[in-house]
Design a protein around this motif. Structure first.
Motif, PDB file in Angstrom:
ATOM      1  N   ILE A   1       0.851  -1.184   0.000  1.00  0.00           N
ATOM      2  CA  ILE A   1       0.000   0.000   0.000  1.00  0.00           C
ATOM      3  C   ILE A   1       0.891   1.240   0.000  1.00  0.00           C
ATOM      4  CG2 ILE A   1      -1.790   1.230   1.286  1.00  0.00           C
ATOM      5  CD1 ILE A   1      -2.927  -1.362   0.540  1.00  0.00           C
ATOM      6  N   PRO A   2       0.593   2.238  -0.836  1.00  0.00           N
ATOM      7  CA  PRO A   2       1.380   3.479  -0.815  1.00  0.00           C
ATOM      8  C   PRO A   2       1.278   4.178   0.539  1.00  0.00           C
ATOM      9  CG  PRO A   2      -0.026   3.381  -2.753  1.00  0.00           C
ATOM     10  CD  PRO A   2      -0.431   2.257  -1.867  1.00  0.00           C
ATOM     11  N   VAL A   3       2.325   4.864   0.901  1.00  0.00           N
ATOM     12  CA  VAL A   3       2.379   5.543   2.195  1.00  0.00           C
ATOM     13  C   VAL A   3       2.926   6.950   2.005  1.00  0.00           C
ATOM     14  CG1 VAL A   3       4.683   4.664   2.748  1.00  0.00           C
ATOM     15  CG2 VAL A   3       3.172   5.325   4.593  1.00  0.00           C
ATOM     16  N   ASP A   4       2.414   7.882   2.788  1.00  0.00           N
ATOM     17  CA  ASP A   4       2.972   9.228   2.876  1.00  0.00           C
ATOM     18  C   ASP A   4       3.664   9.320   4.223  1.00  0.00           C
ATOM     19  OD1 ASP A   4       1.770   9.863   0.464  1.00  0.00           O
ATOM     20  OD2 ASP A   4       0.038  10.837   1.404  1.00  0.00           O
ATOM     21  N   ILE A   5       4.880   9.877   4.261  1.00  0.00           N
ATOM     22  CA  ILE A   5       5.631  10.022   5.510  1.00  0.00           C
ATOM     23  C   ILE A   5       5.922  11.501   5.709  1.00  0.00           C
ATOM     24  CG2 ILE A   5       7.688   9.384   6.804  1.00  0.00           C
ATOM     25  CD1 ILE A   5       7.947   6.938   4.931  1.00  0.00           C
ATOM     26  N   LEU A   6       5.455  12.017   6.846  1.00  0.00           N
ATOM     27  CA  LEU A   6       5.644  13.423   7.183  1.00  0.00           C
ATOM     28  C   LEU A   6       6.684  13.523   8.289  1.00  0.00           C
ATOM     29  CD1 LEU A   6       4.698  16.387   6.894  1.00  0.00           C
ATOM     30  CD2 LEU A   6       2.943  15.867   8.613  1.00  0.00           C
ATOM     31  N   ASP A   7       7.711  14.325   8.071  1.00  0.00           N
ATOM     32  CA  ASP A   7       8.772  14.547   9.047  1.00  0.00           C
ATOM     33  C   ASP A   7       8.505  15.890   9.709  1.00  0.00           C
ATOM     34  OD1 ASP A   7      12.441  14.601   8.795  1.00  0.00           O
ATOM     35  OD2 ASP A   7      11.097  14.843  10.495  1.00  0.00           O
ATOM     36  N   THR A   8       8.043  15.861  10.972  1.00  0.00           N
ATOM     37  CA  THR A   8       7.784  17.097  11.707  1.00  0.00           C
ATOM     38  C   THR A   8       8.914  17.306  12.713  1.00  0.00           C
ATOM     39  OG1 THR A   8       6.546  16.167  13.573  1.00  0.00           O
ATOM     40  CG2 THR A   8       5.317  16.571  11.528  1.00  0.00           C
ATOM     41  N   PRO A   9       8.993  18.450  13.353  1.00  0.00           N
ATOM     42  CA  PRO A   9      10.057  18.655  14.342  1.00  0.00           C
ATOM     43  C   PRO A   9       9.985  17.685  15.532  1.00  0.00           C
ATOM     44  CG  PRO A   9       9.138  20.764  13.674  1.00  0.00           C
ATOM     45  CD  PRO A   9       8.271  19.700  13.070  1.00  0.00           C
ATOM     46  N   LYS A  10       8.787  17.188  15.863  1.00  0.00           N
ATOM     47  CA  LYS A  10       8.643  16.338  17.048  1.00  0.00           C
ATOM     48  C   LYS A  10       8.404  14.863  16.744  1.00  0.00           C
ATOM     49  CE  LYS A  10       6.889  20.003  19.970  1.00  0.00           C
ATOM     50  NZ  LYS A  10       5.842  20.426  20.892  1.00  0.00           N
ATOM     51  N   GLU A  11       8.010  14.522  15.493  1.00  0.00           N
ATOM     52  CA  GLU A  11       7.657  13.134  15.204  1.00  0.00           C
ATOM     53  C   GLU A  11       7.682  12.860  13.709  1.00  0.00           C
ATOM     54  OE1 GLU A  11       3.739  12.773  16.834  1.00  0.00           O
ATOM     55  OE2 GLU A  11       2.959  14.338  15.550  1.00  0.00           O
ATOM     56  N   TYR A  12       7.619  11.548  13.388  1.00  0.00           N
ATOM     57  CA  TYR A  12       7.421  11.085  12.025  1.00  0.00           C
ATOM     58  C   TYR A  12       5.990  10.563  11.968  1.00  0.00           C
ATOM     59  CZ  TYR A  12      12.513  11.064  11.981  1.00  0.00           C
ATOM     60  OH  TYR A  12      13.824  11.419  12.083  1.00  0.00           O
ATOM     61  N   ILE A  13       5.253  10.929  10.917  1.00  0.00           N
ATOM     62  CA  ILE A  13       3.870  10.488  10.790  1.00  0.00           C
ATOM     63  C   ILE A  13       3.715   9.734   9.470  1.00  0.00           C
ATOM     64  CG2 ILE A  13       1.449  11.161  10.781  1.00  0.00           C
ATOM     65  CD1 ILE A  13       2.288  13.758  12.189  1.00  0.00           C
ATOM     66  N   PHE A  14       3.191   8.516   9.546  1.00  0.00           N
ATOM     67  CA  PHE A  14       2.959   7.661   8.392  1.00  0.00           C
ATOM     68  C   PHE A  14       1.451   7.648   8.112  1.00  0.00           C
ATOM     69  CE2 PHE A  14       6.792   6.363  10.397  1.00  0.00           C
ATOM     70  CZ  PHE A  14       7.620   5.840   9.424  1.00  0.00           C
ATOM     71  N   TYR A  15       1.060   7.907   6.854  1.00  0.00           N
ATOM     72  CA  TYR A  15      -0.350   7.871   6.449  1.00  0.00           C
ATOM     73  C   TYR A  15      -0.521   6.797   5.380  1.00  0.00           C
ATOM     74  CZ  TYR A  15      -0.636  12.547   8.550  1.00  0.00           C
ATOM     75  OH  TYR A  15      -0.577  13.621   9.407  1.00  0.00           O
ATOM     76  N   MET A  16      -1.486   5.889   5.597  1.00  0.00           N
ATOM     77  CA  MET A  16      -1.768   4.832   4.630  1.00  0.00           C
ATOM     78  C   MET A  16      -3.275   4.708   4.457  1.00  0.00           C
ATOM     79  SD  MET A  16       0.869   1.933   6.021  1.00  0.00           S
ATOM     80  CE  MET A  16       0.823   0.942   4.566  1.00  0.00           C
ATOM     81  N   ASP A  17      -3.739   4.598   3.209  1.00  0.00           N
ATOM     82  CA  ASP A  17      -5.154   4.367   2.954  1.00  0.00           C
ATOM     83  C   ASP A  17      -5.450   2.877   3.112  1.00  0.00           C
ATOM     84  OD1 ASP A  17      -5.610   7.033   2.393  1.00  0.00           O
ATOM     85  OD2 ASP A  17      -5.263   6.796   0.245  1.00  0.00           O
ATOM     86  N   VAL A  18      -6.390   2.560   3.983  1.00  0.00           N
ATOM     87  CA  VAL A  18      -6.771   1.167   4.234  1.00  0.00           C
ATOM     88  C   VAL A  18      -8.297   1.047   4.223  1.00  0.00           C
ATOM     89  CG1 VAL A  18      -4.678   0.483   5.466  1.00  0.00           C
ATOM     90  CG2 VAL A  18      -6.515   1.578   6.725  1.00  0.00           C
ATOM     91  N   PRO A  19      -8.937   1.325   3.079  1.00  0.00           N
ATOM     92  CA  PRO A  19     -10.397   1.313   3.034  1.00  0.00           C
ATOM     93  C   PRO A  19     -10.962  -0.062   3.348  1.00  0.00           C
ATOM     94  CG  PRO A  19      -9.501   1.377   0.813  1.00  0.00           C
ATOM     95  CD  PRO A  19      -8.340   1.542   1.758  1.00  0.00           C
ATOM     96  N   GLY A  20     -12.024  -0.068   4.123  1.00  0.00           N
ATOM     97  CA  GLY A  20     -12.705  -1.314   4.444  1.00  0.00           C
ATOM     98  C   GLY A  20     -12.088  -2.103   5.578  1.00  0.00           C
ATOM     99  N   LEU A  21     -10.973  -1.644   6.127  1.00  0.00           N
ATOM    100  CA  LEU A  21     -10.332  -2.349   7.228  1.00  0.00           C
ATOM    101  C   LEU A  21     -10.594  -1.617   8.534  1.00  0.00           C
ATOM    102  CD1 LEU A  21      -6.854  -3.283   5.706  1.00  0.00           C
ATOM    103  CD2 LEU A  21      -8.891  -4.699   5.867  1.00  0.00           C
TER     104      LEU A  21
END
Length: 161
Positions: free
Chosen positions: A49-69
């Protein structure tokens, strides 16, 4: 010489060249991990599944689309001290007809496949402070960053001999 070689795109390794061509920020490279099948049963029939990774000053955030789960279908773990592993069983319940004699006329939505993604976390990732939530078909995994190490510089007194 070829046009590609003359442009200077391939001065480094191939991953840097592809990253340059796709205009990905360099910070994503710190999460690089082989995602292709290595011939084991663990990756057989698994989608990526494709993922977006956001690098913020305090954390790393991973976003993944998981429809129906739902959250019970998804497992988030840390392996080998710094590898974030996200997997799902890939099952979705189909709605049955409310009355007897009902049948589907068309089935176009594919059921989700098993999913497995692995990410090598940077050294400043606090693996004991990871949270995950699944809301409206989007899985969000937050990995807190460790504070930077204190400056260990020391001033040495110069003496006259």
């Amino acid at each position: 010489m070829s046009l590609i070689a003359d442009s200077g795109v391939f001065n480094g390794d191939i991953a840097a060249a592809v990253s340059h061509l796709l205009n990905f920020p360099e910070s994503i490279d710190k999460f690089a991990f082989p995602s292709r099948s290595n011939g084991t049963n663990e990756t057989k029939g698994v989608s990526s599944i494709p993922v977006d990774i956001l690098d913020t000053p305090k954390e790393y955030i991973f976003y993944m689309d998981v429809p129906g789960l739902s959250k019970s279908d998804i497992q988030v773990t840390v392996e080998d001290e710094n590898t974030l592993v996200i997997r799902s069983n890939g099952k979705r319940k189909r709605e049955d007809g409310e009355e007897e004699g009902c049948k589907y006329m068309r089935l176009e939505r594919r059921p989700p496949q098993k999913m497995l993604r692995k990410f090598r976390l940077p050294e400043n990732a606090n693996v004991s402070a990871i949270t995950a939530k699944c809301e409206n078909g989007v899985l969000t995994v937050e990995v807190e960053k460790l504070p930077p190490p204190p400056n260990k510089s020391k001033t040495v007194q110069v003496t006259i001999a």
